[in-house]
Write a protein that holds these residues in place. Structure first.
Motif, PDB file in Angstrom:
ATOM      1  N   GLU A  42     -10.887  11.348 -51.944  1.00  0.00           N
ATOM      2  CA  GLU A  42     -12.098  11.578 -52.731  1.00  0.00           C
ATOM      3  C   GLU A  42     -11.769  12.001 -54.154  1.00  0.00           C
ATOM      4  OE1 GLU A  42     -14.148  14.553 -50.542  1.00  0.00           O
ATOM      5  OE2 GLU A  42     -14.855  13.187 -48.960  1.00  0.00           O
ATOM      6  N   ILE A  43     -10.891  12.960 -54.304  1.00  0.00           N
ATOM      7  CA  ILE A  43     -10.599  13.514 -55.631  1.00  0.00           C
ATOM      8  C   ILE A  43      -9.855  12.515 -56.513  1.00  0.00           C
ATOM      9  CG2 ILE A  43      -9.138  15.246 -56.785  1.00  0.00           C
ATOM     10  CD1 ILE A  43     -10.175  17.298 -54.871  1.00  0.00           C
ATOM     11  N   LEU A  44      -8.994  11.701 -55.906  1.00  0.00           N
ATOM     12  CA  LEU A  44      -8.203  10.740 -56.672  1.00  0.00           C
ATOM     13  C   LEU A  44      -8.827   9.350 -56.679  1.00  0.00           C
ATOM     14  CD1 LEU A  44      -4.670  11.913 -55.520  1.00  0.00           C
ATOM     15  CD2 LEU A  44      -5.841  12.455 -57.669  1.00  0.00           C
ATOM     16  N   HIS A  45     -10.042   9.239 -56.137  1.00  0.00           N
ATOM     17  CA  HIS A  45     -10.813   7.993 -56.171  1.00  0.00           C
ATOM     18  C   HIS A  45     -10.080   6.841 -55.478  1.00  0.00           C
ATOM     19  CE1 HIS A  45     -13.673   9.917 -58.899  1.00  0.00           C
ATOM     20  NE2 HIS A  45     -12.620  10.405 -59.535  1.00  0.00           N
ATOM     21  N   CYS A  46      -9.540   7.145 -54.314  1.00  0.00           N
ATOM     22  CA  CYS A  46      -8.871   6.141 -53.486  1.00  0.00           C
ATOM     23  C   CYS A  46      -9.799   5.778 -52.329  1.00  0.00           C
ATOM     24  CB  CYS A  46      -7.544   6.681 -52.955  1.00  0.00           C
ATOM     25  SG  CYS A  46      -6.331   7.028 -54.261  1.00  0.00           S
ATOM     26  N   ASN A  47     -10.221   4.529 -52.257  1.00  0.00           N
ATOM     27  CA  ASN A  47     -11.203   4.110 -51.255  1.00  0.00           C
ATOM     28  C   ASN A  47     -10.609   3.933 -49.868  1.00  0.00           C
ATOM     29  OD1 ASN A  47     -13.291   4.028 -53.170  1.00  0.00           O
ATOM     30  ND2 ASN A  47     -12.716   1.953 -53.790  1.00  0.00           N
ATOM     31  N   ASN A 248      -4.404  23.694 -52.212  1.00  0.00           N
ATOM     32  CA  ASN A 248      -4.136  23.527 -53.641  1.00  0.00           C
ATOM     33  C   ASN A 248      -5.090  22.561 -54.324  1.00  0.00           C
ATOM     34  OD1 ASN A 248      -1.942  25.291 -53.713  1.00  0.00           O
ATOM     35  ND2 ASN A 248      -0.471  23.703 -53.169  1.00  0.00           N
ATOM     36  N   ILE A 249      -5.509  21.526 -53.606  1.00  0.00           N
ATOM     37  CA  ILE A 249      -6.298  20.469 -54.239  1.00  0.00           C
ATOM     38  C   ILE A 249      -7.677  20.949 -54.659  1.00  0.00           C
ATOM     39  CG2 ILE A 249      -7.449  19.444 -52.213  1.00  0.00           C
ATOM     40  CD1 ILE A 249      -6.524  16.681 -53.299  1.00  0.00           C
ATOM     41  N   GLN A 250      -8.114  22.062 -54.101  1.00  0.00           N
ATOM     42  CA  GLN A 250      -9.412  22.621 -54.506  1.00  0.00           C
ATOM     43  C   GLN A 250      -9.420  23.002 -55.983  1.00  0.00           C
ATOM     44  OE1 GLN A 250     -11.604  22.427 -52.036  1.00  0.00           O
ATOM     45  NE2 GLN A 250     -10.004  21.926 -50.559  1.00  0.00           N
ATOM     46  N   ASP A 251      -8.244  23.273 -56.535  1.00  0.00           N
ATOM     47  CA  ASP A 251      -8.143  23.693 -57.942  1.00  0.00           C
ATOM     48  C   ASP A 251      -7.800  22.549 -58.883  1.00  0.00           C
ATOM     49  OD1 ASP A 251      -8.620  26.303 -57.167  1.00  0.00           O
ATOM     50  OD2 ASP A 251      -6.499  26.849 -57.073  1.00  0.00           O
ATOM     51  N   PHE A 252      -7.809  21.328 -58.382  1.00  0.00           N
ATOM     52  CA  PHE A 252      -7.250  20.223 -59.157  1.00  0.00           C
ATOM     53  C   PHE A 252      -7.905  20.042 -60.518  1.00  0.00           C
ATOM     54  CE2 PHE A 252      -7.312  15.644 -60.303  1.00  0.00           C
ATOM     55  CZ  PHE A 252      -5.999  15.580 -60.735  1.00  0.00           C
TER      56      PHE A 252
END
Length: 368
Positions: A42-47, A248-252
């Motif tokens: 979701e965060i890196l826009h990978c489908n 960690n990804i919550q703070d990206f």
């Protein structure tokens, strides 16, 4: 003062998540892996994301899915970590090195087409320091040749090109969650696939080619006898590193914004410093800013002067064609020949405070 190039970012949620996993029944691939795979996608826009044990194995799977095999060729860059090009050798294929752009460190689209042969099965590009390659031109070359592009986006988390997430620009996109990346899970990688069928195959390949999602328990306590019809690998994620990554990804977005502010500060303050040449910065793209690389005169003197002032600076990665595994040094990469003489990286990252960035700038302005 001592300012390092790298320091891993681990937040409290990552620590709490990992403790929770270590006290649970699931430490291998389980619910935390599924959650991290979904969130990272979701965060890196990978489908069609597939979480694996490293970025390197993600590239290996991408090459397999793209049909690269023994005797084939992949056009790639020599200016990268060897982890980019080892998977090509793993497939029994040959890396064919194209030249780079001196002002970006990225593969030069104009040096690719004449290297394409009947054996060429893919183009591999690396976004040096997180700054996107000229994707429009690369896509044009790839479409003419009828071959896919595989992006090594290990540096490029959060990068965009012409208003789109960088992952949207090719059939395959990889990023790395290795220890010092912007999002780290200590180890791990993510592969984005062009469609659900390819993603499902990648999911099987990452776990010995077993259809883990659709298998059913058998009366003897094992599972049904589904066929394994191709070679599989032990590339699956685990819930320990996924727990760290999910925390960690919550703070990206904050981490990326901080890096962009630091990079902007460097660009404005170092633009007129004698002996420094900044890399290109086009308005149609945004970097992931994993590194901040510049060109400097008398590089060894520069690195020594920075060290004497408590600032770590240095070369990150060497051109791959100097290594025997890749066939030895090429004589047809003139831009790379010039690039390797002057490139150096200075500290950028979420371990730095703004006063430390100011200190680095001041250290450079003092000269060398």
């Amino acid at each position: 003062m001592e300012i390092r190039l790298f320091h891993p970012y681990i937040n409290e949620r990552a620590i709490e998540n990992s403790v929770q996993v270590l006290r649970s029944r699931w430490i291998g691939q389980g619910p935390m892996s599924t959650a991290f795979e979904k969130k990272a996608g979701e965060i890196l826009h990978c489908n069609n994301p597939v979480l694996v044990s490293s970025g390197t194995v993600a590239l290996h799977l991408a090459l397999i899915l793209a049909g690269v095999g023994p005797g084939d060729e992949v056009i790639t860059t020599a200016m990268t970590c060897t982890a980019t090009n080892h998977p090509i050798l793993q497939c029994g294929a040959k890396p064919v090195f194209a030249d780079i752009q001196y002002e970006t460190g990225n593969i030069d689209p104009h040096d690719i087409y004449h290297r394409i042969t009947s054996k060429t099965k893919a183009i591999m590009c690396v976004h040096w320091a997180g700054y996107p390659c000229d994707m429009s031109e690369l896509v044009q070359v790839a479409e003419i040749a009828g071959i896919p592009i595989i992006q090594d986006g290990a540096h490029a988390q959060g990068a965009t090109y012409k208003g789109q997430p960088i992952a949207a620009w090719s059939e395959y996109f990889m990023t790395s969650f290795q220890a010092i990346k912007t999002i780290t899970s200590v180890e791990g990688g993510l592969l984005n696939c062009p469609n659900e069928d390819k993603a499902e195959r990648a999911q099987r390949l990452r776990w010995f080619a077993i259809d883990r999602e659709n298998r059913t328990p058998a009366p003897d306590g094992y599972y049904d006898h589904r066929d394994i019809d191709e070679t599989g690998y032990k590339y699956q994620p685990n819930d320990v590193f996924s727990a760290i990554g999910l925390g960690n990804i919550q703070d990206f977005h904050r981490l990326l914004n901080d890096r962009r502010l630091m990079a902007s500060y460097y660009h404005s303050e170092l633009a007129d410093v004698s002996g420094v040449t900044l890399f290109d910065k086009q308005l149609d793209r945004a970097s992931g800013h994993w590194l901040f690389t510049i060109h400097v005169e008398r590089r060894d003197d520069f690195i020594a002067a920075m060290a004497s002032r408590g600032v770590e600076a240095g070369v990150i990665h060497r051109r791959n064609d100097i290594y025997g595994a890749f066939g030895g040094r090429r004589d047809d990469l003139p831009n790379l020949d010039e690039f390797e003489k002057t490139y150096v990286s200075i500290p950028i990252g979420n371990h730095l405070k703004i006063y430390e960035v100011e200190y680095v700038i001041d250290a450079i302005e003092k000269g060398w």
